[in-house]
Structures are given as C-alpha cells and as structure tokens.
Design an enzyme around this catalytic site. Structure first.
Site, mmCIF file in Angstrom:
data_model
loop_
_atom_site.group_PDB
_atom_site.id
_atom_site.type_symbol
_atom_site.label_atom_id
_atom_site.label_comp_id
_atom_site.label_asym_id
_atom_site.label_seq_id
_atom_site.Cartn_x
_atom_site.Cartn_y
_atom_site.Cartn_z
ATOM 1 N N ASP A 1 0.664 -1.127 -0.219
ATOM 2 C CA ASP A 1 0.044 0.160 0.012
ATOM 3 C C ASP A 1 0.953 1.489 0.006
ATOM 4 O O ASP A 1 2.076 1.279 0.481
ATOM 5 C CB ASP A 1 -0.885 -0.128 1.266
ATOM 6 C CG ASP A 1 -1.973 1.048 1.176
ATOM 7 O OD1 ASP A 1 -2.375 1.340 -0.031
ATOM 8 O OD2 ASP A 1 -2.649 1.632 2.229
ATOM 9 N N ASN A 54 -10.588 -2.486 -6.087
ATOM 10 C CA ASN A 54 -9.621 -1.647 -7.225
ATOM 11 C C ASN A 54 -10.376 -1.369 -8.621
ATOM 12 O O ASN A 54 -10.019 -0.336 -9.270
ATOM 13 C CB ASN A 54 -8.462 -1.959 -7.223
ATOM 14 C CG ASN A 54 -7.389 -2.065 -6.250
ATOM 15 O OD1 ASN A 54 -6.553 -2.751 -5.784
ATOM 16 N ND2 ASN A 54 -7.719 -1.032 -5.373
HETATM 17 C C1 FPP Z 1 -1.713 0.273 -3.201
HETATM 18 O O1 FPP Z 1 -1.102 1.507 -3.449
HETATM 19 C C2 FPP Z 1 -1.161 -0.536 -4.361
HETATM 20 C C3 FPP Z 1 -1.980 -0.960 -5.463
HETATM 21 C C4 FPP Z 1 -3.422 -1.070 -5.480
HETATM 22 C C5 FPP Z 1 -1.550 -1.638 -6.459
HETATM 23 C C6 FPP Z 1 -0.256 -2.556 -5.997
HETATM 24 C C7 FPP Z 1 0.481 -2.806 -7.550
HETATM 25 C C8 FPP Z 1 1.815 -2.559 -7.812
HETATM 26 C C9 FPP Z 1 2.701 -2.684 -6.557
HETATM 27 C C10 FPP Z 1 2.343 -2.664 -8.928
HETATM 28 C C11 FPP Z 1 1.912 -3.530 -10.067
HETATM 29 C C12 FPP Z 1 1.954 -4.944 -9.619
HETATM 30 C C13 FPP Z 1 2.573 -6.227 -10.292
HETATM 31 C C14 FPP Z 1 2.717 -7.345 -9.477
HETATM 32 C C15 FPP Z 1 3.325 -5.848 -11.512
HETATM 33 P P1 FPP Z 1 -2.407 2.727 -3.562
HETATM 34 O O2 FPP Z 1 -2.438 3.047 -4.869
HETATM 35 O O3 FPP Z 1 -3.672 2.121 -2.819
HETATM 36 O O4 FPP Z 1 -1.783 3.928 -2.832
HETATM 37 P P2 FPP Z 1 -2.371 5.041 -2.013
HETATM 38 O O5 FPP Z 1 -3.279 4.381 -0.644
HETATM 39 O O6 FPP Z 1 -1.460 5.720 -1.403
HETATM 40 O O7 FPP Z 1 -3.404 5.831 -2.825
#
Ligand code: FPP
Length: 246
Positions: A21, A69
């Site tokens: 996250d 998501n």
């Molecule tokens: C959370 O950060 C992360 C995600 C929803 C996606 C995770 C994906 C990756 C790390 C990259 C792609 C993965 C692979 C396996 C290629 P957030 O967007 O919720 O952050 P925030 O809470 O600060 O908004």
C-alpha cells in the site's frame, strides 16, 4: 541497516503475504501522478520477490489488485493492467533463474484478455520450478472467495456428493482459491494503515500482523528483514499457553 545475512534461517516464516500500500501517496509526496507511484511499486515488487527467494522462503503472496480496485479511475486501472503485462513479460527469465513458480488467486477470468493470457503463459512456463511459490492476488477479494467456496460446497451437498456432516476446515480450505497454499505466517502491510482490506481473511486466522509506516515503493531489503526479525521474536501460541509450548 539489516540485511539478509542478519537472519536466523532456523525460524523463517513459511508463507509471507504483503498488502503493498501507498503507491499513490508516495507519488503525491513528490508532486507526481499516481501512475508514477505504481511504476516505482513494480521495482519494489521485483526487489522483494528476489529477496524472498534469496532468503529461502517457500511462499510469498502479493495483493496486487483487489475486487474493489476496479472502482478506481479507468486510467489508473488500465495502467495497473499494463504494468502487470509488461512486468510478466520482462520478469519471466528472472522467475526461472530464481526457480520461482508463479501462481495467481482471484477472479482471474475478469482480467483484460492480454493480462489473462500473459499471466497464464508465465504460470505455465514456471510451473516446473521447485523453489518459492509467488502468488499474485489479482481481482481478489476474500469475501468473494469465501462466497464462491460456500456456493461450490452447497452445490456438492445438493447433488449428494458430500454430506453436511463432513464439512470441516479441510473441505472449506480445498474450495478456496488458495487450496494449494499453506496458511499465512506473517502478513505485512506498508503505508501505515492498519487494515486487512478484504485480503486472505480465512488464511490469516493465526498470522502475525506487521504494519510498517513506509510507502510501498520505498519498501526495501532492510524493511523485509526487519519484519522477519520481528516475526522471529514473537511467540506463536495458537491458543495454547507459553508453558505448554516449552
Ligand atoms: C496500493 O497503493 C497499491 C495497489 C493498489 C497496487 C499494487 C500494485 C503494484 C505494486 C504494481 C503492479 C504489481 C505487479 C505485480 C506488476 P495505492 O494506490 O492504494 O496507494 P495509496 O493508498 O497511497 O493511494
């Protein structure tokens, strides 16, 4: 700074799961778009996967995309799917070189065709690997997983394939997406949030929880090792008393 060499490998967790996250906030902090955070999140994924394999972990499960998501802006969803496809293409050799077997859980059929195809290709091309199993949770939601297990079991009961009296934890386990994975030992969440967010609700029943106030793109070898050392210093009692354990 702790490194992999500082680990006592006698008491490693068998299965680590990570809620990655903070990509969006990491990008915002630098005055950049959320997409920039995800791109850097991918670098942290690569590093963490390689480090876990190096440590000798058997199972690593990453929460890459939740059922919730899909509600994000289309541009962000599209970018995440593109990153998934490009990472899978790019990292196939790394997975094979590190003897890592790729696996996926979630409503995989709901992924865009390209992502679905690439994912299955990499799963198939790494299926003979015997080292760490890397599971990507994609379009994953624990409630949906449990709902679908209940549905499948109900159909079997209705068709007299199993009787209600035989339903036990093992039968429930075998109907979950994670039927071939062991329970989670250590669940890590980055970004300082203290939530489970519909991740592996059944499988974390006895997991040790570890929350770290670092955004996912900054999660490094040092943080991973610290999480494992913290885990190694905990007493896992599984409902028993300390005296019974000794
Ligand atoms: C959370 O950060 C992360 C995600 C929803 C996606 C995770 C994906 C990756 C790390 C990259 C792609 C993965 C692979 C396996 C290629 P957030 O967007 O919720 O952050 P925030 O809470 O600060 O908004």
């Amino acid at each position: 700074m702790s490194t992999i060499k500082d680990l006592n490998d006698g008491k490693l967790p068998n299965h680590i799961a990570i809620i990655m996250d903070g990509n969006g906030r990491w990008a915002k902090q630098q005055g950049r778009q959320r997409v920039f955070g995800h791109e850097n999140g991918v670098k942290a994924v690569k590093q963490t996967v390689e480090n876990c394999a190096k440590i000798g972990l058997d199972y690593l499960t990453l929460y890459a995309f939740s059922t919730e998501n899909w509600k994000r802006p289309k541009i962000e969803v599209d970018t995440l799917m593109k990153l998934l496809v490009s990472s899978l293409k790019k990292e196939l050799d790394t997975l094979n070189k590190n003897n890592i077997k790729l696996n996926a859980i979630g409503n995989i059929a709901s992924l865009p065709k390209k992502a679905y195809k690439e994912l299955n290709e990499v799963i198939s091309k790494t299926s003979e690997n015997s080292g760490m199993t890397l599971t990507l949770a994609l379009s994953y939601g624990a409630r949906e997983e449990i709902k679908s297990a209940v549905y499948e079991i109900s159909v079997k009961v209705k068709n007299n394939i199993i009787s209600p009296e035989t339903i036990d934890e093992t039968i429930i386990n075998t109907h979950l997406y994670t039927h071939d994975l062991p329970d989670v030992d250590l669940l890590i969440r980055t970004s300082g949030e203290h939530r489970i967010s519909n991740f592996l609700l059944w499988q974390i029943a006895y997991a040790e929880l570890y929350f770290i106030d670092v955004f996912w793109p900054d999660f490094s070898e040092h943080h991973l090792v610290e999480a494992i050392i913290n885990y190694q210093n905990r007493e896992r009692r599984f409902g028993k008393t300390s005296e019974q354990l000794n």
